[in-house]
Design an enzyme around this catalytic site. Sequence first.
Site, mmCIF file in Angstrom:
data_model
loop_
_atom_site.group_PDB
_atom_site.id
_atom_site.type_symbol
_atom_site.label_atom_id
_atom_site.label_comp_id
_atom_site.label_asym_id
_atom_site.label_seq_id
_atom_site.Cartn_x
_atom_site.Cartn_y
_atom_site.Cartn_z
ATOM 1 N N ARG A 49 10.491 -3.800 10.404
ATOM 2 C CA ARG A 49 8.934 -4.005 10.344
ATOM 3 C C ARG A 49 8.523 -2.682 11.120
ATOM 4 O O ARG A 49 9.289 -1.790 11.469
ATOM 5 C CB ARG A 49 8.623 -4.935 11.677
ATOM 6 C CG ARG A 49 9.789 -5.208 12.747
ATOM 7 C CD ARG A 49 9.309 -5.574 14.168
ATOM 8 N NE ARG A 49 7.953 -5.613 14.412
ATOM 9 C CZ ARG A 49 7.699 -3.694 15.564
ATOM 10 N NH1 ARG A 49 9.062 -3.109 15.704
ATOM 11 N NH2 ARG A 49 6.391 -3.438 15.715
ATOM 12 N N GLY A 50 7.131 -3.166 11.177
ATOM 13 C CA GLY A 50 6.503 -1.815 11.697
ATOM 14 C C GLY A 50 5.697 -1.266 10.227
ATOM 15 O O GLY A 50 6.291 -0.823 9.409
ATOM 16 N N ARG A 86 5.430 -7.475 2.245
ATOM 17 C CA ARG A 86 4.041 -7.721 3.348
ATOM 18 C C ARG A 86 1.970 -7.164 3.287
ATOM 19 O O ARG A 86 2.332 -6.414 2.888
ATOM 20 C CB ARG A 86 4.154 -7.184 4.594
ATOM 21 C CG ARG A 86 5.958 -7.524 5.475
ATOM 22 C CD ARG A 86 5.805 -6.975 6.478
ATOM 23 N NE ARG A 86 4.890 -7.902 7.384
ATOM 24 C CZ ARG A 86 4.604 -7.913 8.766
ATOM 25 N NH1 ARG A 86 5.081 -6.790 9.669
ATOM 26 N NH2 ARG A 86 3.685 -8.579 9.676
ATOM 27 N N ASP A 227 -2.936 -1.392 11.147
ATOM 28 C CA ASP A 227 -1.372 -1.817 10.707
ATOM 29 C C ASP A 227 -2.036 -0.977 9.204
ATOM 30 O O ASP A 227 -1.866 -0.446 7.576
ATOM 31 C CB ASP A 227 -1.201 -2.676 9.779
ATOM 32 C CG ASP A 227 0.060 -3.554 10.918
ATOM 33 O OD1 ASP A 227 0.329 -3.174 11.958
ATOM 34 O OD2 ASP A 227 1.606 -3.381 9.985
#
Length: 339
Positions: A49-50, A86, A227
């Site tokens: 993630r990230g 995502r 993000d």
Amino acid sequence: MKDLVATSIKYQQGSLYVLDQHQLPHQEQWLPCDSTDTMISLIKKLQIRGAPLIGIGASLLLAHLAEQGLNPDELKIQAERLRAARPTAVNLMNCIDRMLATLDNQGTAGLSSCAEQLFDEDVELCQRMAALGAELIADGANILTHCNTGSLATAGVGTAIGVIGAAQQQGKQPHVWVDETRPLLQGGRLTTWEMARLNVSHTLICDNMAATLMAQGKVDVVLVGADRIAANGDFANKVGTYSLAVIARHHKVPFYVVAPYTTVDSNCPNGEAIPIEQRSATEVQGVSGSFGEINWAPENTPVYNPAFDVTPADLVTGWILDTGVYDPEKIGAGALKTL
Ligand code: MRU
């Protein structure tokens, strides 16, 4: 591809591994990843993630598949599947675009060095943000941060956490208020783990304690990651970031966003155009991790669970990018449109 090692991803002797962030901090388990299905599942479950790191992970996997002999048409199909894993973090799309452009220009032979470059570049970008951001941190500053933006979220030292680590290395001895970051507890599980590794003084708080701390004068600055940053400076980050920006403005606490240029989407005019990922109800009805799984809400309780929110540019004191620190005037004049 050459061996590449970061805190939570590594490519060693022809195999790709991901540190399972769902199991942190109690278990440090490296999972092998040799297929698109596996990488998509790891990304969707936030085991990797990230924003920067999911782009790097997808790129390393594509390069690995090319080395395994996948042909260009197949690679393009796998790239589009990874892109859809995502929707909010634009770093994923940027990395896939760079890999696809390389595929078109150089064929499959160019993909390994492109993935290596993306990895090495991310390390370099983190160093630059850390150096620029640390200049803004005063001795003994009380910093509040949200989610996890460190070496678990990038190939390097991180974005907001990179700044904190650099300030610590300069002897400024910051203290960090760590928002626990419901629903998936990236602050409580991951940022605490990173603060301890960096030897930074820190205190874990529930997300809803930040306003009280600011009212008591116990927060000098807020540092968060992003993000996706739109061309007008609005940005999406982990849900809860927007409310931090509102209360920081009310209490006159400086509020900075730290991100590399790979997080800027110049084609996205403003925050309203940023796609926001909606996630499963179970994440809010309870919690799961290395400690087990528990549901506390009555079965079938309706849930609203957007993974990110949008902070409008007019609540931001400064944008700490790898290319410099931008104030609202520079952003208003269109600095992000030409990055
Ligand atoms: O859902 P996550 O844990 O991937 O969300 C991460 C964040 O919101 C970070 O702040 C962002 O990706 C920047 S990390 C350098």
